[in-house]
Design an enzyme around this catalytic site. Structure first.
Site, PDB file in Angstrom:
ATOM      1  N   GLY A 187       0.864  -1.214   0.090  1.00  0.00           N
ATOM      2  CA  GLY A 187      -0.005   0.046   0.059  1.00  0.00           C
ATOM      3  C   GLY A 187       0.860   1.518  -0.222  1.00  0.00           C
ATOM      4  N   SER A 188       1.977   1.336  -0.577  1.00  0.00           N
ATOM      5  CA  SER A 188       2.866   2.399  -0.714  1.00  0.00           C
ATOM      6  C   SER A 188       2.241   3.574  -1.405  1.00  0.00           C
ATOM      7  CB  SER A 188       4.065   2.235  -1.009  1.00  0.00           C
ATOM      8  OG  SER A 188       4.322   1.993  -2.258  1.00  0.00           O
ATOM      9  N   ASN A 189       1.369   2.949  -2.475  1.00  0.00           N
ATOM     10  CA  ASN A 189       0.674   3.884  -3.352  1.00  0.00           C
ATOM     11  C   ASN A 189      -0.405   4.594  -2.448  1.00  0.00           C
ATOM     12  OD1 ASN A 189       1.739   4.210  -6.278  1.00  0.00           O
ATOM     13  ND2 ASN A 189       1.953   2.080  -6.129  1.00  0.00           N
TER      14      ASN A 189
ATOM     15  N   ARG B 172     -17.161 -10.884 -23.881  1.00  0.00           N
ATOM     16  CA  ARG B 172     -16.665  -9.542 -23.699  1.00  0.00           C
ATOM     17  C   ARG B 172     -15.347  -9.555 -23.337  1.00  0.00           C
ATOM     18  NH1 ARG B 172     -21.903  -6.208 -21.060  1.00  0.00           N
ATOM     19  NH2 ARG B 172     -23.000  -6.497 -22.733  1.00  0.00           N
TER      20      ARG B 172
ATOM     21  N   ASN C 277      -5.838   2.289 -13.084  1.00  0.00           N
ATOM     22  CA  ASN C 277      -4.901   1.193 -12.280  1.00  0.00           C
ATOM     23  C   ASN C 277      -3.376   1.955 -12.586  1.00  0.00           C
ATOM     24  OD1 ASN C 277      -3.722  -1.256 -11.502  1.00  0.00           O
ATOM     25  ND2 ASN C 277      -3.211  -1.612 -13.453  1.00  0.00           N
TER      26      ASN C 277
ATOM     27  N   HIS D 222       0.540   0.742 -13.091  1.00  0.00           N
ATOM     28  CA  HIS D 222       1.239  -0.441 -13.587  1.00  0.00           C
ATOM     29  C   HIS D 222       2.724  -0.150 -13.835  1.00  0.00           C
ATOM     30  CE1 HIS D 222       1.689  -4.173 -15.738  1.00  0.00           C
ATOM     31  NE2 HIS D 222       2.815  -3.615 -16.314  1.00  0.00           N
TER      32      HIS D 222
HETATM   33  C1  GAR Z   1       3.428  -1.188  -7.457  1.00  0.00           C
HETATM   34  O1  GAR Z   1       4.564  -1.429  -8.157  1.00  0.00           O
HETATM   35  C2  GAR Z   1       2.252  -1.215  -8.752  1.00  0.00           C
HETATM   36  O2  GAR Z   1       2.703  -0.675  -9.725  1.00  0.00           O
HETATM   37  C3  GAR Z   1       2.095  -2.648  -8.989  1.00  0.00           C
HETATM   38  O3  GAR Z   1       2.236  -3.367  -7.449  1.00  0.00           O
HETATM   39  C4  GAR Z   1       3.087  -2.232  -6.590  1.00  0.00           C
HETATM   40  C5  GAR Z   1       2.285  -2.121  -5.292  1.00  0.00           C
HETATM   41  O4  GAR Z   1       2.930  -1.531  -4.485  1.00  0.00           O
HETATM   42  N1  GAR Z   1       0.940  -2.994  -9.429  1.00  0.00           N
HETATM   43  C6  GAR Z   1       0.875  -4.206 -10.303  1.00  0.00           C
HETATM   44  O5  GAR Z   1       1.735  -4.860 -10.390  1.00  0.00           O
HETATM   45  C7  GAR Z   1      -0.525  -4.496 -10.920  1.00  0.00           C
HETATM   46  N2  GAR Z   1      -0.651  -5.324 -11.994  1.00  0.00           N
HETATM   47  P1  GAR Z   1       2.263  -0.715  -3.383  1.00  0.00           P
HETATM   48  O6  GAR Z   1       1.248  -1.856  -2.586  1.00  0.00           O
HETATM   49  O7  GAR Z   1       3.384  -0.456  -2.511  1.00  0.00           O
HETATM   50  O8  GAR Z   1       1.391   0.450  -3.548  1.00  0.00           O
END
Ligand code: GAR
EC number: 2.1.2.2
Length: 257
Positions: A17-19, A89, A155, A157
């Site tokens: 969850g750093s984002n 779909r 999202n 990525h």
């Molecule tokens: C991030 O690097 C994000 O881009 C990636 O998971 C990590 C989550 O980090 N997402 C994916 O790969 C989605 N397919 P976080 O939990 O520290 O935010």
């Protein structure tokens, strides 16, 4: 966002969850003018849930593994789920065996119905996937995207799409020997990391960088890019248009005050 009320977002996380933290921090300092209405996870142990709880944001868990187990036991599928419609779909499992596709979509429909039910009370304007490691099927996507000009799922990525979709963007970038890495924020469509691109940010990969260094550089970019893209949505500045057969995002200038 038009009117006086703040745009409400829901955030889904699977891990650290750093984002989510970067989004919460941007809101806390007034750099991002939205309300984080809820944070959900498919993983009961996601550290992101703790971060949300600490900030007083309501949380919920939709435990996918439990729904997959219920599917095996023959649980009833959601009433509004049509295998035929969703299968026609989806473009995640093109050309796959019909029985495998059926199992894939039905299991997810069970979990996704629960996810939709958990989100419903919060009446969110935008769903933000911040390290949510589950694919979403058309059953879920269509429930949120009721206006094709205003997608409602965003999202992040960890690669410069359309290169390296999938679950290990930084790893794939590093192993390929790329000299530049990056991250992409995009709207979610029926494919794997294939929706219209909202923003990208890149960084150099030096020969002395190992995979950890690449991930570190990438995350630092993500923490800047994601709140910025959510802010553009909140300001109603993202316009999805069809250009030469592809749906792309136009970024509109700030509204004149
Ligand atoms: C991030 O690097 C994000 O881009 C990636 O998971 C990590 C989550 O980090 N997402 C994916 O790969 C989605 N397919 P976080 O939990 O520290 O935010």
């Amino acid at each position: 966002m038009k009117g006086n009320s703040k745009m409400k977002i829901g955030v889904l996380v699977s891990g650290g969850g750093s984002n989510l933290q970067a989004i919460m921090d941007a809101v806390a300092v007034g750099a991002l003018d939205v309300e984080i209405a809820c944070v959900g996870s498919d993983n009961p142990d996601a550290k992101g849930l703790e971060r949300a709880e600490k900030a007083g944001i309501p949380t919920f868990v939709t435990d996918y593994s439990a729904f997959f187990a219920r599917w095996k036991e023959g649980a009833a599928l959601p009433e509004d789920f049509s295998l035929e419609t969703v299968a026609s779909r989806q473009s995640l499992m093109k050309g796959s065996d019909p029985d495998i596709l059926k199992a894939f979509l039905e299991k997810r429909a069970l979990a996704e119905a629960a996810l939709l039910a958990a989100l419903a009370p919060y009446k969110i304007d935008l769903l933000v996937l911040a390290g949510f490691m589950r694919v979403l099927t058309p059953y879920f996507i269509d429930a949120l995207n009721t206006d094709s000009n205003r997608p409602r799922i965003m999202n992040i990525h960890p690669a410069l799409l359309p290169a390296f979709p999938g679950t290990d963007g930084y790893g794939d970038t590093f192993r390929y020997g790329c000299k530049v890495g990056g991250c992409t924020v995009h709207f979610v469509d029926y494919g794997e990391d294939s929706g219209p691109i909202i923003g990208q940010s890149c960084f150099p990969i030096e020969s002395s960088d190992d995979l950890d260094a690449v991930k570190k550089k990438g995350l630092a970019e993500e923490w800047r890019l994601f709140p910025d893209c959510i802010g553009l949505y909140a300001e109603d500045r993202l316009n999805v248009v069809e250009r030469q057969g592809t749906r792309v995002v136009e970024i509109l200038p700030p509204a004149a005050r």
